[in-house]
Write a protein that holds these residues in place. Sequence first.
Motif, PDB file in Angstrom:
ATOM      1  N   ASN A  16       0.854  -1.191   0.000  1.00 43.03           N
ATOM      2  CA  ASN A  16       0.000   0.000   0.000  1.00 43.03           C
ATOM      3  C   ASN A  16       0.888   1.239   0.000  1.00 43.03           C
ATOM      4  O   ASN A  16       1.866   1.308   0.749  1.00 43.03           O
ATOM      5  N   PHE A  17       0.511   2.204  -0.840  1.00 43.81           N
ATOM      6  CA  PHE A  17       1.231   3.477  -0.821  1.00 43.81           C
ATOM      7  C   PHE A  17       0.303   4.587  -1.284  1.00 43.81           C
ATOM      8  O   PHE A  17      -0.357   4.473  -2.325  1.00 43.81           O
ATOM      9  N   SER A  18       0.287   5.667  -0.507  1.00 37.08           N
ATOM     10  CA  SER A  18      -0.565   6.816  -0.836  1.00 37.08           C
ATOM     11  C   SER A  18       0.223   8.110  -0.695  1.00 37.08           C
ATOM     12  O   SER A  18       1.051   8.260   0.210  1.00 37.08           O
ATOM     13  N   TYR A  19      -0.038   9.029  -1.623  1.00 39.62           N
ATOM     14  CA  TYR A  19       0.327  10.417  -1.432  1.00 39.62           C
ATOM     15  C   TYR A  19      -0.887  11.111  -0.796  1.00 39.62           C
ATOM     16  O   TYR A  19      -1.996  10.562  -0.839  1.00 39.62           O
ATOM     17  N   PRO A  20      -0.711  12.281  -0.207  1.00 40.23           N
ATOM     18  CA  PRO A  20      -1.861  12.934   0.440  1.00 40.23           C
ATOM     19  C   PRO A  20      -3.064  13.101  -0.489  1.00 40.23           C
ATOM     20  O   PRO A  20      -4.207  12.991  -0.066  1.00 40.23           O
ATOM     21  N   GLU A  21      -2.784  13.324  -1.778  1.00 32.74           N
ATOM     22  CA  GLU A  21      -3.890  13.614  -2.695  1.00 32.74           C
ATOM     23  C   GLU A  21      -4.457  12.378  -3.393  1.00 32.74           C
ATOM     24  O   GLU A  21      -5.517  12.434  -4.007  1.00 32.74           O
ATOM     25  N   ARG A  22      -3.723  11.245  -3.336  1.00 32.22           N
ATOM     26  CA  ARG A  22      -4.230  10.072  -4.047  1.00 32.22           C
ATOM     27  C   ARG A  22      -3.534   8.792  -3.583  1.00 32.22           C
ATOM     28  O   ARG A  22      -2.409   8.824  -3.089  1.00 32.22           O
ATOM     29  N   THR A  23      -4.238   7.674  -3.751  1.00 33.74           N
ATOM     30  CA  THR A  23      -3.679   6.351  -3.474  1.00 33.74           C
ATOM     31  C   THR A  23      -3.132   5.773  -4.772  1.00 33.74           C
ATOM     32  O   THR A  23      -3.838   5.721  -5.786  1.00 33.74           O
ATOM     33  N   LEU A  24      -1.864   5.346  -4.756  1.00 33.66           N
ATOM     34  CA  LEU A  24      -1.256   4.751  -5.952  1.00 33.66           C
ATOM     35  C   LEU A  24      -1.350   3.230  -5.941  1.00 33.66           C
ATOM     36  O   LEU A  24      -1.607   2.611  -6.971  1.00 33.66           O
ATOM     37  N   PHE A  25      -1.103   2.620  -4.768  1.00 34.45           N
ATOM     38  CA  PHE A  25      -1.120   1.159  -4.677  1.00 34.45           C
ATOM     39  C   PHE A  25      -1.916   0.749  -3.450  1.00 34.45           C
ATOM     40  O   PHE A  25      -1.695   1.263  -2.358  1.00 34.45           O
ATOM     41  N   SER A  26      -2.857  -0.159  -3.659  1.00 34.44           N
ATOM     42  CA  SER A  26      -3.702  -0.634  -2.574  1.00 34.44           C
ATOM     43  C   SER A  26      -3.734  -2.156  -2.588  1.00 34.44           C
ATOM     44  O   SER A  26      -4.229  -2.762  -3.552  1.00 34.44           O
TER      45      SER A  26
END
Length: 211
Positions: A16-26
């Motif tokens: 899982n990886f997210s930037y504040p404005e969007r999720t890239l990998f879930s």
Amino acid sequence: MHTPTPSAILEVNGLNFSYPERTLFSDWSASLRPGVTLVLGGDGRGKTTLLRLLAGDLAGNAGELSINGVKLKTYPKDYRRQVFWVEPRTYTFDQMTPLEFFDLQRSTHAGFDEGVLAQCVQGLALTPELHKQLFMLSTGSKRKVWLAAAFASGAAVTLLDMPFAALDKASIANVLSLLNEAAAHPTRAFMVADYAAPAGVPMAATVDLGR
């Protein structure tokens, strides 16, 4: 006659990886096997971010990564020793010459191959640049240095971000030849992030992050 499937070199579970404005990998999982895996995606789709996550250069919010059974969370140094990754636009090594950079990679990667390095230096026309500091080199020449080190490193996992950017035609042809050799390598996994598949290179797998 049945040909056994090569076992995975890099295992990714529940990334899982997210930037504040969007999720890239879930909850993203994958098995990277020997050969060349392509990461396709448009601008902002997470190609470079994925490579940084797999390199252990960027921490995911959750998930487990392991290379040849060595887990990033448990043995981070041993994990990273099995990876070659250089962010192409980095200034970190600018005060080094290419020769000094290659020395650094020799000390990091036990499987560093001098024969492959010599092949790359010649094929990528790097000889005139070897004694100049990296900040003096053009964007294309710096990328050639990273590529030469990548192929020579012997790393179990080699991560290449836009490997053809800023290269001349002769160097592109040389990198394609090296990737064709990499496609048949029995114990190394290469991941290439780009907008399109490299021409004529057989792929072990493709990860499509969308446009």
